[in-house]
Write an enzyme that holds these catalytic residues in place. Structure first.
Site, PDB file in Angstrom:
ATOM      1  CG  LEU A   1      -1.924  -1.006   1.222  1.00  0.00           C
ATOM      2  CD1 LEU A   1      -2.875  -0.947   2.743  1.00  0.00           C
ATOM      3  CD2 LEU A   1      -2.974  -0.985   0.227  1.00  0.00           C
ATOM      4  CG  ASP A   2       0.475   4.259  -2.976  1.00  0.00           C
ATOM      5  OD1 ASP A   2       1.327   3.236  -3.613  1.00  0.00           O
ATOM      6  OD2 ASP A   2       0.032   4.825  -3.838  1.00  0.00           O
ATOM      7  NE  ARG A   3       6.121   6.992   5.269  1.00  0.00           N
ATOM      8  CZ  ARG A   3       7.537   7.268   5.782  1.00  0.00           C
ATOM      9  NH1 ARG A   3       8.450   7.252   4.732  1.00  0.00           N
ATOM     10  NH2 ARG A   3       7.740   7.203   7.083  1.00  0.00           N
TER      11      ARG A   3
ATOM     12  CB  VAL B   1      -2.739   4.097   1.122  1.00  0.00           C
ATOM     13  CG1 VAL B   1      -4.036   3.188   0.961  1.00  0.00           C
ATOM     14  CG2 VAL B   1      -2.835   5.002  -0.167  1.00  0.00           C
TER      15      VAL B   1
END
Length: 245
Positions: free
Chosen positions: A77-79, A81
């Protein structure tokens, strides 16, 4: 959600370790964590302690493993998110879950909060995405271009609260920054995501994108698994729980 102006730096945050409260699901083969926005999944150039290392530390302490615990990263997951993220605790589970992600057998559902009402309110988006690794930004094209990857998702508007709109997203592909850039093509940048068009960033290193649900057939037990991640309790996000099924 606390916002900041463009260019404003965020102070370093203290490392918060994983506890039992962060665990959404665990058995002998898998562990699912409710990731906090701001955590990185694997080590990067920042040098901040990544989530996979935090989970290894948690497992080593819980099961008294002085030599450390095995942990396999199967997706990211993107940071900025939050939400459910799955790890493998055995090499057998790692191989099988990797194959399931590659075969699109994992059903993922995200919630996103935006300020602009999507038009139409529900639909299917297909783009071809090109990521610039130097700038860590992805660009969406309506047609295939050199170096692009096909990206597809389904979305629908599920609620409105105080001028904010809640969108449910079911990604069919899993591309870097996919949901963020594809929603921005609808003129619906995610709240806090100034990388993709929202006017202000967040002091909490977060955007209003949450991996809400992950459904799959267990790779070893062959049983249906349905993992749901509660929304962050930050004074903003949890208000949208009224729209949960």
């Amino acid at each position: 959600m606390i916002e900041k102006s463009k260019g404003q730096k965020t102070a370093n945050t203290q490392v918060v370790e994983i506890t039992d409260r962060d665990v959404l699901y665990e058995d002998n083969h898998l562990i699912a964590i409710n990731k906090r926005a701001g955590d990185i999944v694997q080590v990067d150039e920042t040098g901040d302690k990544p989530l996979d290392e935090k989970v290894k530390t948690y497992l080593a302490k819980k099961y008294n493993k002085p030599n450390g615990a095995f942990l396999g990263v199967v997706h990211r997951l993107d940071r900025p998110v939050s939400g459910v993220i799955l790890f493998a605790k055995t090499s057998k589970a790692l191989d099988r879950i990797n194959a399931m992600f590659k075969g699109r057998e994992m059903k993922k559902t995200y919630w996103a909060v935006v300020r602009n009402k999507p038009v139409p309110e529900a639909g299917n988006l297909v783009h071809w995405l090109v990521k610039n690794p130097q700038k860590n930004v992805t660009k969406a094209f309506d047609k295939e271009v050199q170096g692009s990857l096909r990206s597809e998702l389904n979305y629908k508007l599920i609620g409105e609260l105080n001028g904010y709109y809640l969108i449910e997203v079911d990604p069919i592909t899993g591309r870097p920054h996919q949901i963020r850039v594809q929603l921005s093509t609808l003129d619906c940048p995610i709240v806090g995501d100034n990388k993709y068009g929202y006017p202000r960033g967040s002091l909490k290193k977060s955007i209003c994108l949450h991996a809400k649900r992950l459904r799959f057939v267990h790779p070893i037990k062959k049983e249906p698994i349905d993992i749901v991640a509660p929304l962050p309790k930050d004074g903003f996000w949890e208000k949208f729980e009224i729209f949960a099924e």
